[in-house]
Scaffold this motif. Structure first.
Motif, PDB file in Angstrom:
ATOM      1  N   ARG A 263     -19.790  20.073  66.302  1.00  0.00           N
ATOM      2  CA  ARG A 263     -19.656  19.044  65.272  1.00  0.00           C
ATOM      3  C   ARG A 263     -18.346  18.271  65.437  1.00  0.00           C
ATOM      4  NH1 ARG A 263     -21.223  19.882  59.006  1.00  0.00           N
ATOM      5  NH2 ARG A 263     -23.261  19.564  59.955  1.00  0.00           N
ATOM      6  N   CYS A 264     -17.279  18.970  65.806  1.00  0.00           N
ATOM      7  CA  CYS A 264     -16.003  18.290  66.046  1.00  0.00           C
ATOM      8  C   CYS A 264     -16.123  17.301  67.202  1.00  0.00           C
ATOM      9  CB  CYS A 264     -14.905  19.306  66.337  1.00  0.00           C
ATOM     10  SG  CYS A 264     -14.223  20.105  64.865  1.00  0.00           S
ATOM     11  N   ALA A 265     -16.821  17.710  68.262  1.00  0.00           N
ATOM     12  CA  ALA A 265     -16.995  16.810  69.406  1.00  0.00           C
ATOM     13  C   ALA A 265     -17.759  15.556  68.997  1.00  0.00           C
ATOM     14  CB  ALA A 265     -17.726  17.544  70.524  1.00  0.00           C
ATOM     15  N   ARG A 266     -18.818  15.740  68.196  1.00  0.00           N
ATOM     16  CA  ARG A 266     -19.590  14.572  67.741  1.00  0.00           C
ATOM     17  C   ARG A 266     -18.751  13.678  66.847  1.00  0.00           C
ATOM     18  NH1 ARG A 266     -23.591  18.584  67.122  1.00  0.00           N
ATOM     19  NH2 ARG A 266     -23.232  18.619  64.863  1.00  0.00           N
ATOM     20  N   ALA A 267     -17.986  14.305  65.930  1.00  0.00           N
ATOM     21  CA  ALA A 267     -17.169  13.525  64.996  1.00  0.00           C
ATOM     22  C   ALA A 267     -16.083  12.746  65.733  1.00  0.00           C
ATOM     23  CB  ALA A 267     -16.544  14.450  63.954  1.00  0.00           C
ATOM     24  N   LEU A 268     -15.483  13.372  66.730  1.00  0.00           N
ATOM     25  CA  LEU A 268     -14.442  12.697  67.503  1.00  0.00           C
ATOM     26  C   LEU A 268     -15.035  11.535  68.301  1.00  0.00           C
ATOM     27  CD1 LEU A 268     -11.440  12.830  68.151  1.00  0.00           C
ATOM     28  CD2 LEU A 268     -11.963  14.402  70.016  1.00  0.00           C
ATOM     29  N   ALA A 269     -16.205  11.767  68.899  1.00  0.00           N
ATOM     30  CA  ALA A 269     -16.871  10.696  69.645  1.00  0.00           C
ATOM     31  C   ALA A 269     -17.272   9.555  68.720  1.00  0.00           C
ATOM     32  CB  ALA A 269     -18.091  11.247  70.368  1.00  0.00           C
ATOM     33  N   ASP A 270     -17.770   9.884  67.535  1.00  0.00           N
ATOM     34  CA  ASP A 270     -18.163   8.848  66.570  1.00  0.00           C
ATOM     35  C   ASP A 270     -16.955   8.040  66.115  1.00  0.00           C
ATOM     36  OD1 ASP A 270     -20.757   9.701  66.767  1.00  0.00           O
ATOM     37  OD2 ASP A 270     -20.756  10.843  64.888  1.00  0.00           O
ATOM     38  N   ALA A 271     -15.806   8.729  65.944  1.00  0.00           N
ATOM     39  CA  ALA A 271     -14.593   8.017  65.539  1.00  0.00           C
ATOM     40  C   ALA A 271     -14.164   7.034  66.623  1.00  0.00           C
ATOM     41  CB  ALA A 271     -13.470   9.011  65.245  1.00  0.00           C
ATOM     42  N   GLY A 272     -14.246   7.456  67.891  1.00  0.00           N
ATOM     43  CA  GLY A 272     -13.910   6.546  68.977  1.00  0.00           C
ATOM     44  C   GLY A 272     -14.841   5.363  69.036  1.00  0.00           C
ATOM     45  N   SER A 273     -16.132   5.611  68.860  1.00  0.00           N
ATOM     46  CA  SER A 273     -17.125   4.529  68.904  1.00  0.00           C
ATOM     47  C   SER A 273     -16.943   3.554  67.756  1.00  0.00           C
ATOM     48  CB  SER A 273     -18.536   5.119  68.865  1.00  0.00           C
ATOM     49  OG  SER A 273     -18.778   5.919  69.996  1.00  0.00           O
ATOM     50  N   ALA A 274     -16.496   4.063  66.601  1.00  0.00           N
ATOM     51  CA  ALA A 274     -16.276   3.190  65.448  1.00  0.00           C
ATOM     52  C   ALA A 274     -15.138   2.206  65.710  1.00  0.00           C
ATOM     53  CB  ALA A 274     -15.967   4.025  64.207  1.00  0.00           C
ATOM     54  N   LEU A 275     -14.166   2.637  66.519  1.00  0.00           N
ATOM     55  CA  LEU A 275     -13.051   1.753  66.857  1.00  0.00           C
ATOM     56  C   LEU A 275     -13.469   0.738  67.916  1.00  0.00           C
ATOM     57  CD1 LEU A 275     -10.047   1.182  66.338  1.00  0.00           C
ATOM     58  CD2 LEU A 275      -9.522   2.796  68.180  1.00  0.00           C
ATOM     59  N   HIS A 276     -14.198   1.243  68.946  1.00  0.00           N
ATOM     60  CA  HIS A 276     -14.692   0.358  70.007  1.00  0.00           C
ATOM     61  C   HIS A 276     -15.838   1.085  70.697  1.00  0.00           C
ATOM     62  CE1 HIS A 276     -14.949  -1.911  73.749  1.00  0.00           C
ATOM     63  NE2 HIS A 276     -14.188  -2.845  73.195  1.00  0.00           N
ATOM     64  N   PRO A 277     -16.961   0.412  70.946  1.00  0.00           N
ATOM     65  CA  PRO A 277     -18.122   1.085  71.553  1.00  0.00           C
ATOM     66  C   PRO A 277     -17.812   1.812  72.851  1.00  0.00           C
ATOM     67  CG  PRO A 277     -18.732  -1.107  70.782  1.00  0.00           C
ATOM     68  CD  PRO A 277     -17.238  -1.008  70.637  1.00  0.00           C
ATOM     69  N   ALA A 278     -16.835   1.315  73.593  1.00  0.00           N
ATOM     70  CA  ALA A 278     -16.522   1.924  74.884  1.00  0.00           C
ATOM     71  C   ALA A 278     -15.682   3.188  74.755  1.00  0.00           C
ATOM     72  CB  ALA A 278     -15.774   0.930  75.767  1.00  0.00           C
ATOM     73  N   LEU A 279     -15.221   3.487  73.528  1.00  0.00           N
ATOM     74  CA  LEU A 279     -14.349   4.642  73.340  1.00  0.00           C
ATOM     75  C   LEU A 279     -15.099   5.904  72.958  1.00  0.00           C
ATOM     76  CD1 LEU A 279     -11.301   3.018  71.504  1.00  0.00           C
ATOM     77  CD2 LEU A 279     -11.548   3.592  73.922  1.00  0.00           C
ATOM     78  N   GLY A 280     -16.406   5.813  72.792  1.00  0.00           N
ATOM     79  CA  GLY A 280     -17.174   7.022  72.545  1.00  0.00           C
ATOM     80  C   GLY A 280     -17.201   7.867  73.809  1.00  0.00           C
ATOM     81  N   PHE A 281     -17.157   9.167  73.650  1.00  0.00           N
ATOM     82  CA  PHE A 281     -17.131  10.030  74.825  1.00  0.00           C
ATOM     83  C   PHE A 281     -17.807  11.346  74.494  1.00  0.00           C
ATOM     84  CE2 PHE A 281     -13.534  11.346  72.367  1.00  0.00           C
ATOM     85  CZ  PHE A 281     -13.469  12.703  72.536  1.00  0.00           C
ATOM     86  N   ALA A 282     -18.084  12.101  75.530  1.00  0.00           N
ATOM     87  CA  ALA A 282     -18.655  13.445  75.381  1.00  0.00           C
ATOM     88  C   ALA A 282     -17.846  14.388  76.252  1.00  0.00           C
ATOM     89  CB  ALA A 282     -20.127  13.448  75.810  1.00  0.00           C
TER      90      ALA A 282
END
Length: 264
Positions: free
Chosen positions: A86-105
């Motif tokens: 869940r932390c990994a998903r939340a961190l990725a979602d936070a990055g994507s919310a700032l910029h689509p290219a910042l989402g990661f896994a």
């Protein structure tokens, strides 16, 4: 003329940012990323009063980043653990919310490479018949033999639990039918980089293996103690194996460097 920078209107920051931005909550998340702990242990590690630690743990639990389980060693106590997925998903979602290219896994295990020496990991529980052999088999499978992994118990059972054997064969294609439980005492003197206890009881009696291994605790209930439809406790074994597998996927990058970290 200087116009300055005008920030465009934007929605509120994601919940993960609000939760993790607080210094004490970030400290608690960092501690729980390494191991499961009781409240009094977290109090010692972060150096803050218990009522303050408990308050922020409650906020992290309400946010779904942290969960707690009653200790099987002392039912009056609880172990807190980080929900890594869940932390990994939340961190990725936070990055994507700032910029689509910042989402990661997280990097998949396939990116791991061979180290100069195979890291050694010991999984310990009480009976060495369910949790620890499942963990041993899954880590060996996911690491492709690049980790030296074994398991043992403080009071080993006569044989590996039949449901553990069945589950690993059916869901992961792993056969441990020829494996037998072993006693922790038979491994004293062996070098380990990680000693991971999977049971609250064995954490209290695990011997000192020397060499200063990293001691990690995963507080997992005994699936053999559960009952349910089908084979004895099969759904409990499925849940336990899934949680162990998740933790192992996040352990792998700590055990071996990625290709970028390998020295020529």
């Amino acid at each position: 003329m200087y116009f300055g920078f005008v920030r465009p209107s934007s929605p509120d920051a994601p919940a993960f940012v609000h939760l993790a931005a607080h210094p004490l909550r970030w400290q608690l998340l960092s501690e729980l990323a390494a191991s499961d702990y009781r409240v009094r242990e977290l109090v010692e590690r972060v150096g803050q009063p218990q009522n303050l630690v408990s308050y922020h743990l409650r906020l992290l639990r309400d946010g779904g980043l942290v969960a707690a389980r009653r200790s099987s060693f002392d039912g009056r106590d609880s172990y807190y653990h980080l929900d890594l997925a869940r932390c990994a998903r939340a961190l990725a979602d936070a990055g994507s919310a700032l910029h689509p290219a910042l989402g990661f896994a997280p990097a998949p295990p396939s990116l791991l490479t061979k180290a100069s020496r195979r890291p050694a990991v010991l999984f310990a529980c009480t009976g060495n018949s369910a949790r620890s052999p499942i963990a041993e088999a899954l880590l060996h499978h996911r690491a492709g033999g690049r980790v030296e992994v074994t398991s043992a118990g403080s009071h080993p059972k006569p044989r590996i639990h039949s449901v553990a054997v069945q589950l690993l064969r059916e869901q992961h294609g792993i056969d441990i039918s020829g494996q037998h439980p072993r006693h922790l005492d038979t491994l004293v003197g062996r070098r380990f980089d990680y000693v991971i206890s999977l049971c609250d009881k064995v954490r209290e009696v695990c011997p000192d293996f020397g060499g200063q291994p990293r001691l990690v605790h995963w507080s997992l209930p005994d699936p053999a103690a559960a009952s349910g439809p089908g084979p004895v406790g099969y759904p409990a074994f499925v849940r336990t194996a899934a949680e162990i597998d998740t933790r192992i996927r996040y352990l792998l990058p700590l055990l071996m460097p990625t290709p970028q970290e390998v020295q020529p």
